[in-house]
Structures are given as C-alpha cells and as structure tokens.
Motif scaffolding. Structure first.
Motif, PDB file in Angstrom:
ATOM      1  N   CYS A   9       0.863  -1.185   0.000  1.00  0.00           N
ATOM      2  CA  CYS A   9       0.000   0.000   0.000  1.00  0.00           C
ATOM      3  C   CYS A   9       0.895   1.228   0.000  1.00  0.00           C
ATOM      4  N   VAL A  10       1.132   1.777  -1.185  1.00  0.00           N
ATOM      5  CA  VAL A  10       2.015   2.929  -1.329  1.00  0.00           C
ATOM      6  C   VAL A  10       1.219   4.197  -1.042  1.00  0.00           C
ATOM      7  N   ILE A  11       1.714   4.963  -0.102  1.00  0.00           N
ATOM      8  CA  ILE A  11       1.129   6.269   0.210  1.00  0.00           C
ATOM      9  C   ILE A  11       2.222   7.281  -0.091  1.00  0.00           C
ATOM     10  N   GLU A  12       1.976   8.072  -1.132  1.00  0.00           N
ATOM     11  CA  GLU A  12       3.022   8.954  -1.637  1.00  0.00           C
ATOM     12  C   GLU A  12       2.626  10.416  -1.536  1.00  0.00           C
ATOM     13  N   SER A  13       3.557  11.226  -1.046  1.00  0.00           N
ATOM     14  CA  SER A  13       3.357  12.665  -0.977  1.00  0.00           C
ATOM     15  C   SER A  13       4.615  13.345  -1.510  1.00  0.00           C
ATOM     16  N   PRO A  14       4.671  13.538  -2.825  1.00  0.00           N
ATOM     17  CA  PRO A  14       5.853  14.177  -3.412  1.00  0.00           C
ATOM     18  C   PRO A  14       5.876  15.668  -3.110  1.00  0.00           C
ATOM     19  N   SER A  15       7.048  16.262  -3.207  1.00  0.00           N
ATOM     20  CA  SER A  15       7.115  17.717  -3.064  1.00  0.00           C
ATOM     21  C   SER A  15       6.406  18.342  -4.260  1.00  0.00           C
ATOM     22  N   LEU A  44      -2.068   8.959  -3.754  1.00  0.00           N
ATOM     23  CA  LEU A  44      -1.363  10.232  -3.773  1.00  0.00           C
ATOM     24  C   LEU A  44      -1.991  11.119  -2.713  1.00  0.00           C
ATOM     25  N   VAL A  45      -1.192  11.589  -1.770  1.00  0.00           N
ATOM     26  CA  VAL A  45      -1.701  12.467  -0.719  1.00  0.00           C
ATOM     27  C   VAL A  45      -0.944  13.788  -0.758  1.00  0.00           C
ATOM     28  N   VAL A  46      -1.673  14.877  -0.713  1.00  0.00           N
ATOM     29  CA  VAL A  46      -1.042  16.191  -0.822  1.00  0.00           C
ATOM     30  C   VAL A  46      -1.237  17.037   0.430  1.00  0.00           C
ATOM     31  N   SER A  47      -2.003  16.537   1.390  1.00  0.00           N
ATOM     32  CA  SER A  47      -2.305  17.296   2.605  1.00  0.00           C
ATOM     33  C   SER A  47      -2.529  16.336   3.766  1.00  0.00           C
ATOM     34  N   GLY A  48      -2.629  16.913   4.956  1.00  0.00           N
ATOM     35  CA  GLY A  48      -2.892  16.090   6.133  1.00  0.00           C
ATOM     36  C   GLY A  48      -4.216  15.359   6.061  1.00  0.00           C
ATOM     37  N   SER A  49      -5.261  16.027   5.556  1.00  0.00           N
ATOM     38  CA  SER A  49      -6.564  15.358   5.464  1.00  0.00           C
ATOM     39  C   SER A  49      -6.529  14.238   4.428  1.00  0.00           C
ATOM     40  N   ALA A  50      -5.770  14.421   3.352  1.00  0.00           N
ATOM     41  CA  ALA A  50      -5.636  13.355   2.353  1.00  0.00           C
ATOM     42  C   ALA A  50      -4.859  12.172   2.936  1.00  0.00           C
ATOM     43  N   LEU A  51      -3.861  12.449   3.782  1.00  0.00           N
ATOM     44  CA  LEU A  51      -3.104  11.373   4.429  1.00  0.00           C
ATOM     45  C   LEU A  51      -4.017  10.575   5.355  1.00  0.00           C
ATOM     46  N   GLU A  52      -4.817  11.270   6.144  1.00  0.00           N
ATOM     47  CA  GLU A  52      -5.765  10.578   7.026  1.00  0.00           C
ATOM     48  C   GLU A  52      -6.748   9.736   6.224  1.00  0.00           C
ATOM     49  N   ALA A  77       7.754   9.876   0.874  1.00  0.00           N
ATOM     50  CA  ALA A  77       7.611  11.309   1.136  1.00  0.00           C
ATOM     51  C   ALA A  77       8.990  11.861   1.478  1.00  0.00           C
ATOM     52  N   HIS A  78       9.061  13.152   1.580  1.00  0.00           N
ATOM     53  CA  HIS A  78      10.302  13.752   2.061  1.00  0.00           C
ATOM     54  C   HIS A  78      10.300  13.653   3.571  1.00  0.00           C
ATOM     55  N   GLY A  79      11.432  13.284   4.148  1.00  0.00           N
ATOM     56  CA  GLY A  79      11.481  13.048   5.577  1.00  0.00           C
ATOM     57  C   GLY A  79      12.604  13.790   6.259  1.00  0.00           C
ATOM     58  N   SER A  80      12.482  13.838   7.579  1.00  0.00           N
ATOM     59  CA  SER A  80      13.508  14.431   8.426  1.00  0.00           C
ATOM     60  C   SER A  80      13.481  13.702   9.762  1.00  0.00           C
ATOM     61  N   ASP A  81      14.339  14.117  10.668  1.00  0.00           N
ATOM     62  CA  ASP A  81      14.327  13.513  11.995  1.00  0.00           C
ATOM     63  C   ASP A  81      13.038  13.814  12.751  1.00  0.00           C
ATOM     64  N   ILE A  84       7.523  13.509   8.470  1.00  0.00           N
ATOM     65  CA  ILE A  84       7.485  13.524   7.012  1.00  0.00           C
ATOM     66  C   ILE A  84       6.826  14.810   6.512  1.00  0.00           C
ATOM     67  N   GLY A  85       7.284  15.254   5.344  1.00  0.00           N
ATOM     68  CA  GLY A  85       6.731  16.448   4.733  1.00  0.00           C
ATOM     69  C   GLY A  85       5.761  16.084   3.630  1.00  0.00           C
ATOM     70  N   LEU A  86       4.628  16.764   3.605  1.00  0.00           N
ATOM     71  CA  LEU A  86       3.619  16.527   2.579  1.00  0.00           C
ATOM     72  C   LEU A  86       3.737  17.566   1.464  1.00  0.00           C
ATOM     73  N   THR A  87       3.068  17.313   0.373  1.00  0.00           N
ATOM     74  CA  THR A  87       3.132  18.172  -0.807  1.00  0.00           C
ATOM     75  C   THR A  87       2.816  19.620  -0.469  1.00  0.00           C
ATOM     76  N   ASP A  88       1.813  19.845   0.376  1.00  0.00           N
ATOM     77  CA  ASP A  88       1.399  21.212   0.696  1.00  0.00           C
ATOM     78  C   ASP A  88       2.294  21.896   1.727  1.00  0.00           C
ATOM     79  N   GLY A  89       3.386  21.244   2.124  1.00  0.00           N
ATOM     80  CA  GLY A  89       4.319  21.829   3.078  1.00  0.00           C
ATOM     81  C   GLY A  89       4.062  21.445   4.519  1.00  0.00           C
ATOM     82  N   THR A  90       2.995  20.715   4.779  1.00  0.00           N
ATOM     83  CA  THR A  90       2.684  20.267   6.140  1.00  0.00           C
ATOM     84  C   THR A  90       3.732  19.280   6.619  1.00  0.00           C
TER      85      THR A  90
END
Length: 193
Positions: A9-15, A44-52, A77-81, A84-90
């Motif tokens: 189940c791929v959940i993707e949030s590209p920049s 494809l998820v671009v926001s927090g509500s789309a991720l949920e 997704a783009h990640g950090s310590d 994860i970062g979503l497309t909309d910058g969340t």
C-alpha cells in the motif's frame, strides 16, 4: 521458502517540485511490483486530510479487496528527523503519524510492516517509543540518511521481491542494501524500541 501473500500500500506525498516534474516513486514501484506478480495500490496524498483519508478509507478498501493478503504500508515522502513532509508543506510529526498508524496495526493484530521511503525514514522508530506501549507497527524499514530516488526504488523492489520469496525481514534488508549499493537501510522492530 514459503511465499508470503502481501499487498503493498504505497502512500506517496511528493514535493510540489516532484509533482510538477511528474516524479513518482509510487508509479514506478506499483508498475514493477505488479509486473512481478505482487499486488500493489498507490494513493497520492497532498495534505494532512488526504493522508488521514489514505489511512482510514484507502487502507480499509485495500484490506477488504485483498482480504487474504497481508498489507504492507510503504510511505514515500520527504522526511527528516522530525517526521514527514507533505506536498502542501505540512510536516506530519512522528507522534501524529503514530496516531494514524495505531488503528491499522491493531486491526492487523500488531503485525504492520512499515516501509519508509523517505530521507531519515529510520527515524520512524521513534513512533514505537511512547510510554503507552500501543504500538504503531511491528517493524519499520528505512534509511538512516538521504538515499537517491533511484537507490530507494531499487532497494525497495529488491526488498519486496525477497519477502515474496520467503526471506526474513533482516535478510531482505541486507539484500536491499546489496542491490542498491546503499548500506544505510535498516530494520527496527517495535518491541526492541
């Protein structure tokens, strides 16, 4: 070795830049997995509500459609310590992601395998370190640093291929490191956190 029946189940949030340039790990991964006979779905998820929605609605639909398969959640997704970062910058903190994953892990009797295709994806292990001990996954796979897109694609395709052939998680992670030439992919089990 016995083959494991699973669905990725791929959940993707590209920049936004990746989205503009049509760079999609999910598309490449799903096409290659299907070619290998491994069922896969992509959201494809671009926001927090789309991720949920991907976790609540998308996972339920996938689990119903592939009721005889074990779902593996693959987050691209783009990640950090910090998360994860979503497309909309969340920025979705590890703590918030943990809360979204706990019901899925509970529905799977504590057997959710989480694959983090994100820079510093191994930091997702922090989700298992909360005091309430309600775990968000059984195990997490991810890099400790920042591999390239091509490295992660090769690594995860190798991982899923080896798991399908019956390899244990640790052996499949070693195989993904060998195939990609990147030694920074690790596996961590929640009960060890």
């Amino acid at each position: 070795m016995e083959q494991l029946k699973f669905v990725v189940c791929v959940i993707e949030s590209p920049s936004a830049v990746d989205l503009y340039h049509l760079r999609s790990e999910g598309d490449v991964l799903v096409d290659a997995l299907r070619l290998a006979g491994i069922p896969a779905v992509s959201r494809l998820v671009v926001s927090g509500s789309a991720l949920e929605a991907a976790f609540v609605v998308g996972m339920r639909e996938t689990m119903e459609e592939y009721s005889d398969h074990v779902p593996i959640v693959h987050i691209s997704a783009h990640g950090s310590d910090d998360g994860i970062g979503l497309t909309d910058g969340t920025l979705v903190s590890w703590r918030n992601l943990r809360e979204m994953l706990k019901p899925i892990n509970a529905a799977l009797d504590g057997n959710l395998l989480l694959c983090m295709s994100a820079c510093h994806g191994a930091a997702a292990c922090r989700m298992a370190m909360e005091l309430d001990r309600e775990l968000p996954f059984f195990a997490v796979i991810g890099p400790v640093d920042s591999p390239t897109w091509s490295d992660t694609a090769v690594a995860y395709l190798s991982f899923y291929h080896l798991i399908r052939k019956g390899a244990k998680v640790r052996d499949a992670v070693a195989g993904m490191c060998a195939a990609s030439g990147v030694e920074s992919f690790v596996n961590m089990f929640a009960h060890d956190a």
